[in-house]
Design a protein around this motif. Structure first.
Motif, PDB file in Angstrom:
ATOM      1  N   VAL A  44      13.403 -36.292  36.133  1.00 45.18           N
ATOM      2  CA  VAL A  44      13.800 -35.085  36.853  1.00 45.18           C
ATOM      3  C   VAL A  44      14.005 -33.905  35.903  1.00 45.18           C
ATOM      4  O   VAL A  44      13.631 -32.786  36.189  1.00 45.18           O
ATOM      5  CB  VAL A  44      15.068 -35.336  37.700  1.00 45.18           C
ATOM      6  N   ALA A 129      13.281 -41.387  44.954  1.00 46.34           N
ATOM      7  CA  ALA A 129      12.927 -40.385  45.969  1.00 46.34           C
ATOM      8  C   ALA A 129      13.025 -40.973  47.371  1.00 46.34           C
ATOM      9  O   ALA A 129      13.445 -40.284  48.312  1.00 46.34           O
ATOM     10  CB  ALA A 129      11.523 -39.845  45.704  1.00 46.34           C
ATOM     11  N   GLY A 137      10.760 -38.861  51.513  1.00 43.37           N
ATOM     12  CA  GLY A 137      10.886 -39.260  50.112  1.00 43.37           C
ATOM     13  C   GLY A 137      10.089 -40.517  49.827  1.00 43.37           C
ATOM     14  O   GLY A 137       9.425 -40.637  48.791  1.00 43.37           O
ATOM     15  N   GLN A 147       7.437 -34.853  42.495  1.00 51.74           N
ATOM     16  CA  GLN A 147       8.162 -34.824  41.228  1.00 51.74           C
ATOM     17  C   GLN A 147       8.309 -33.386  40.731  1.00 51.74           C
ATOM     18  O   GLN A 147       9.382 -32.989  40.278  1.00 51.74           O
ATOM     19  CB  GLN A 147       7.477 -35.696  40.187  1.00 51.74           C
ATOM     20  N   THR A 150      10.904 -31.589  42.855  1.00 48.37           N
ATOM     21  CA  THR A 150      12.242 -32.083  42.507  1.00 48.37           C
ATOM     22  C   THR A 150      12.706 -31.480  41.193  1.00 48.37           C
ATOM     23  O   THR A 150      13.860 -31.063  41.063  1.00 48.37           O
ATOM     24  CB  THR A 150      12.244 -33.623  42.428  1.00 48.37           C
ATOM     25  N   LYS A 153      13.711 -27.809  41.761  1.00 52.22           N
ATOM     26  CA  LYS A 153      14.984 -27.711  42.484  1.00 52.22           C
ATOM     27  C   LYS A 153      16.155 -28.086  41.562  1.00 52.22           C
ATOM     28  O   LYS A 153      17.189 -27.414  41.564  1.00 52.22           O
ATOM     29  CB  LYS A 153      14.958 -28.623  43.712  1.00 52.22           C
TER      30      LYS A 153
END
Length: 176
Positions: A44, A129, A137, A147, A150, A153
């Motif tokens: 992440v 996810a 997810g 990915q 994510t 974010k």
């Protein structure tokens, strides 16, 4: 680099103490176990350095009461290739958007002068996810699109968190 109070500790002991601080949600103690240039990487957050890496842990720790986060050390062992490298496994359990999440994480940590200088975490992103995003997810979690979204974010969430903390906001401004 000057030696730290941990410099007499072996690498495994340093990492164990670092993760114990995380499990106890003790950000200050955890941060004391990292070098100024501490680097963190995972699926992440692909590359965080220094204050940004520590801010991510501070964000997780401060959010723990709301998310019910609990961190458990599963294993800490010396890597056979280098006495400064330690392999660890830990479990993160928390609620994300009301969904229960259990994430088992493998971590490779490098210790320099009695402090953690680098932490590279890996986990099953698609599985994570699926837990955090429900059906969507599960359906999209294995895609590079998911990915990337994510990561974006998470980056914005970390920057917003840093803006609210006067010490961290300085690091954010210096970076810009």
């Amino acid at each position: 680099m000057a030696s730290s109070p941990n410099s007499s500790m072996d690498s495994v002991s340093v990492v164990r103490s670092y993760f114990q601080a995380y499990c106890q949600l003790d950000y200050r103690l955890m941060a004391m176990h990292t070098t100024d240039e501490f680097v963190f990487q995972d699926p992440v957050f692909p590359h965080l350095e220094g204050d940004f890496a520590r801010a991510m842990f501070k964000m997780f720790i401060q959010g723990a009461p709301k998310s019910g986060a609990k961190f458990t050390i599963l294993d800490v062992s010396q890597a056979t290739s280098d006495p400064n490298v330690v392999n660890a496994k830990y479990r993160a359990e928390y609620a994300f958007n009301g969904r229960p999440v259990t994430n088992e994480i493998s971590s490779v940590l490098t210790v320099e002068d009695g402090k953690v200088s680098k932490q590279v975490d890996s986990f099953d992103f698609a599985g994570w996810a699926a837990q955090t995003g429900g059906f969507l997810g599960w359906l999209l979690g294995g895609t590079s699109f998911a990915q990337s979204a994510t990561r974006d974010k998470a980056k914005h969430r970390l920057e917003a968190f840093m803006k609210k903390d006067p010490d961290l906001a300085k690091a954010l401004e210096i970076r810009r």
